[in-house]
Design an enzyme around this catalytic site. Structure first.
Site, short mmCIF file in Angstrom:
data_model
loop_
_atom_site.label_atom_id
_atom_site.label_comp_id
_atom_site.label_asym_id
_atom_site.label_seq_id
_atom_site.Cartn_x
_atom_site.Cartn_y
_atom_site.Cartn_z
CG ASP A 1 -67.47 62.15 -7.45
OD1 ASP A 1 -68.17 61.42 -7.45
OD2 ASP A 1 -66.33 62.35 -8.02
NE ARG B 1 -61.96 54.23 -12.71
CZ ARG B 1 -62.75 53.83 -13.83
NH1 ARG B 1 -62.24 52.88 -14.61
NH2 ARG B 1 -63.93 54.42 -13.99
CE LYS C 1 -66.64 64.91 -13.25
NZ LYS C 1 -66.71 63.60 -14.28
CD GLU D 1 -62.45 61.46 -9.52
OE1 GLU D 1 -62.56 61.45 -10.93
OE2 GLU D 1 -63.72 61.40 -8.99
N1 BES Z 1 -67.73 61.16 -10.34
C1 BES Z 1 -67.62 60.83 -11.54
C2 BES Z 1 -68.77 59.79 -11.88
C3 BES Z 1 -70.14 60.35 -12.12
C4 BES Z 1 -70.21 61.32 -13.30
C5 BES Z 1 -71.13 60.41 -11.32
C6 BES Z 1 -71.59 61.71 -13.48
C7 BES Z 1 -72.29 60.80 -11.40
C8 BES Z 1 -72.59 61.50 -12.64
C9 BES Z 1 -66.48 59.94 -11.67
O1 BES Z 1 -65.24 60.39 -11.04
C10 BES Z 1 -65.95 60.05 -13.24
O2 BES Z 1 -65.78 61.13 -13.68
N2 BES Z 1 -65.93 58.95 -13.95
C11 BES Z 1 -65.81 58.94 -15.48
C12 BES Z 1 -64.98 57.74 -15.73
C13 BES Z 1 -64.51 57.74 -17.20
C14 BES Z 1 -63.47 58.77 -17.26
C15 BES Z 1 -63.93 56.38 -17.46
C16 BES Z 1 -67.06 58.96 -16.31
O3 BES Z 1 -68.12 58.27 -15.76
O4 BES Z 1 -67.21 59.79 -17.25
ZN ZN Z 2 -65.49 61.29 -9.41
MN MN Z 3 -64.26 61.96 -11.99
#
Ligand code: BES
Ligand code: ZN
Ligand code: MN
Length: 503
Positions: free
Chosen positions: A291, A354, A280, A352
Site C-alpha cells: 500500500d 484518501r 480487512k 484511509e
Molecule cells: N489500500 C486499499 C485499496 C486496495 C485494496 C488496493 C485491495 C489494492 C487491493 C485502500 O486503503 C482500501 O482499503 N480501500 C477500500 C475503500 C473502501 C473502504 C471504500 C477498498 O477499496 O475496499
Molecule cells: Zn490503503
Molecule cells: Mn484501506
C-alpha cells in the site's frame, strides 16, 4: 547491467553470444539472414529439423557455427513478421536475457533492435530493450539467507545498430532506458520489503539518503509535531492507531530554471494497511505491504530524474503511515478536521488512503505547482474495473489528463481515464461533517477521486489509482515498479524539446 552500442559487420562481431530473431514459420530476420549467408546456410539447415518455429520468446542456443566470429548464437522467436511490435520486442528480449543469465556468457550482443517494431523509433526500441532485459533479470532476495545467485550472470549487453551511426538519440536511448530501469528497480525493491522493515521512518531514511547523494535534491521530513502544527488532522488520525510515527517526506528536485513552477508528485506511502478498526479479511492481507507503492514510485521517479539530470523542477511528497487497529485508532463515525479546514466523517477506517492524501494535497499547494499528480493504491474497485493492465486516471484538467495518457502509451505503462463528473459528488454527503470518507455502493474508484478533488481545486491535478497495476499476485507475487515508466516519460515530455503531435 552495462549497455553499449555495437555497429559494423555482424559476422565479424567477437562476442560470447549473438542474439538474433527468427519469425514464425522459420523466417529469418535480416541479421539472422546475414549470419546464415556468412555461415553458408547453417541456420536454415538447423531450422529445417523442426525444433524451433519462431513463436515469440522461444529460444535455441547454438554452438560452433562456422563463418562467424561469435562463440554462440541464440535464436529467439519473435512471432509473426507483420505483428512484430514493441510488446514482441520486449518479450523476446526478456526471454533471451533470461537464458543467458542462466547459461554461461558474461556478455552478449542483441540484434533484436534491428528488427523494425511497428512504427517505433530506434530510440524507443533501444530504450525498451534495456527496460525488458532489466525486468527479466530482476530478483528480490534481500531477505533470503541463502539466495541463489547465478554463477556467471550476464554483465554486458551490446545493442547492435548495424550501419546506423551513434547519435545523440542513441545515447539518450541508453541513458534514459537505464534511468527508467533503475528508478523502477528502486520502486520494486522498496515495495517488496515487508512492513516490519519498510516503515514510514525507513522510507524517510531512504529519501534522506537519496538527498545526500545529489546536489540537486533537497529532502525534508516532517514529523508528527510539525504536521500537527500544520493542522493535518486527517493524516494524523490514521497513524494514531499505530506505534510507528507518521512522516511527511518532501523531496525537491531542482533541475529546471530557478522559479519555474514544479510538477508535484504525491505518492501514498501506507506501509501497511490492515484496515484499522474496519479490519480487512485475513486472506492475502500480506499484500497490503504494497500500500506504499505510490510513494515508492515517487522515490523511483525522482531517482530517475537525478540520474538523467532532467531539466525540470519536480517535488515529491510522500505521506507515510501505517493503518492498524488499536485503542487509539480511528473509529467509524469519528470526525476529523483536515489541513484545509474541511471536516471528514470517517465511516470506514479502511478508506484511509484518501485521509493521508488529502492533507498532502493541501500541502502541495505551497509549491505553486504547474501540475500535481497523485499516485495511490487507493481502491479495490479499480482492480475490478481495470484489472492489472491499466492504472485508473481521473483529472480535473483535460489537457493534463491527455498528457498522462500519452505518457502511458509512450512508455507501455498505460492508464485509462474514468469520469470525475459532479454527479458522483453527492455520494460523499455526510449528516454530521462536511463530507464522508466513503461513497457507498458503486463507482468506488470515482468517489475516492471525488473525495480528493475537494482538496485539489487550486491547481491542475491528475490522480492515478494503481491498485491493480502496482504489484502482481499469485506465483509471480511482486512489485511491478509501475508507474515509474509513465511518470518518467511524462516528465521527459514536459521538459521537451516540445514534441509535435504526430496525429
Ligand atoms: N489500500 C486499499 C485499496 C486496495 C485494496 C488496493 C485491495 C489494492 C487491493 C485502500 O486503503 C482500501 O482499503 N480501500 C477500500 C475503500 C473502501 C473502504 C471504500 C477498498 O477499496 O475496499
Ligand atoms: Zn490503503
Ligand atoms: Mn484501506
Amino acid at each position: 547491467m552495462e549497455y553499449t552500442l555495437k555497429r559494423g559487420d555482424l559476422a565479424k562481431q567477437k562476442t560470447a553470444c549473438l542474439i538474433v530473431g527468427v519469425f514464425e514459420g522459420r523466417q529469418l530476420s535480416e541479421p539472422a539472414a546475414v549470419l546464415d549467408k556468412a555461415g553458408k546456410d547453417q541456420i536454415r539447415r538447423i531450422l529445417k529439423k523442426g525444433d524451433f518455429d519462431g513463436k515469440t520468446g522461444q529460444t535455441l542456443l547454438l554452438y560452433d557455427l562456422s563463418g562467424m566470429a561469435c562463440e554462440r548464437l541464440l535464436l529467439v522467436g519473435v512471432g509473426a513478421h507483420k505483428e512484430f511490435d514493441l510488446q514482441a520486442l520486449r518479450k523476446a528480449t526478456a526471454a533471451a536475457t533470461a537464458v543467458l543469465n542462466d547459461a554461461h556468457p558474461l556478455e552478449a550482443i542483441t540484434t533484436l533492435p534491428m528488427v523494425q517494431a511497428g512504427d517505433a523509433s530506434l530510440y524507443r526500441m533501444l530504450r525498451e530493450t534495456i527496460l525488458a532485459s532489466e525486468e527479466s533479470l530482476y530478483r528480490f532476495d534481500q531477505c533470503k539467507s541463502d539466495a541463489e545467485k547465478p554463477k556467471r550472470p550476464l554483465k554486458r549487453l551490446g545493442l547492435f545498430i548495424g550501419t546506423r551511426r551513434r547519435s545523440r538519440l542513441t545515447d539518450k536511448a541508453i541513458s534514459h532506458g537505464l534511468a527508467m530501469a533503475n528508478g523502477t528497480i528502486l520502486a520494486k525493491d522498496l515495495s517488496n520489503l515487508p512492513g516490519n522493515i519498510c516503515t514510514p521512518t525507513y522510507l524517510a531514511g531512504r529519501a534522506r539518503a537519496m538527498g545526500r547523494r545529489s546536489r540537486k535534491l533537497k529532502v525534508q521530513v516532517l514529523g508528527e509535531k510539525q504536521m500537527k502544527e500544520l493542522g493535518m488532522g486527517a493524516l494524523l488520525s490514521v497513524s494514531r492507531g499505530s506505534s510507528q510515527p507518521a512522516k511527511l517526506i518532501v523531496m525537491e528536485y531542482k533541475g529546471g530554471k530557478v522559479g519555474s513552477n514544479p510538477v508535484v508528485l504525491v505518492g501514498k506511502g501506507l506501509t501497511f494497511d490492515a484496515g484499522g478498526i474496519s479490519i480487512k479479511p485475513s486472506a492475502a492481507m500480506d499484500e497490503m505491504k504494497y500500500d506504499m507503492c505510490g510513494g515508492a514510485s515517487v522515490l523511483g521517479t525522482l531517482a530517475a530524474c537525478v540520474e538523467m539530470s532532467l531539466a525540470i523542477n519536480v517535488i515529491g511528497i510522500i505521506p507515510a503511515s501505517e493503518n492498524l487497529p488499536d485503542g487509539n485508532a480511528n473509529k467509524p463515525g469519528d470526525i476529523v478536521t483536515s489541513m484545509s479546514g474541511k471536516s471528514i466523517e470517517i465511516l470506514n477506517t479502511d478508506a484511509e488512503g484518501r485521509l493521508i492524501l488529502c492533507d498532502a494535497l493541501s500541502y502541495a499547494d505551497r509549491f505553486k505547482p504547474a501540475a500535481v499528480i497523485d499516485i495511490a493504491t487507493l481502491t479495490g474497485a479499480c482492480v475490478v474495473a481495470l484489472g492489472s493492465h491499466a492504472s485508473g486516471l481521473l483529472s480535473n484538467d483535460d489537457k493534463l489528463a491527455n498528457e498522462v495518457l500519452e505518457a502511458g502509451e509512450e512508455s507501455g505503462d498505460r492508464a485509462w481515464r474514468l469520469p470525475l463528473w459532479d454527479d458522483y459528488q453527492s455520494q460523499l454527503d455526510s449528516n454530521f461533517a462536511d463530507m464522508a470518507n466513503i461513497g457507498g455502493k458503486g463507482a468506488g474508484t470515482i468517489t475516492a477521486a471525488c473525495f480528493l478533488s475537494r482538496f485539489t481545486e487550486k491547481y491542475k491535478w491528475a490522480h492515478l489509482d494503481i491498485a491493480g497495476t502496482a504489484w502482481k499476485n499469485g506465483k509471480d507475487k511482486g512489485a511491478t515498479g509501475r508507474p515509474v515508466p509513465l511518470l518518467t516519460q511524462f516528465l521527459l515530455q514536459r521538459c521537451g524539446p516540445r514534441k509535435r503531435k504526430s496525429s
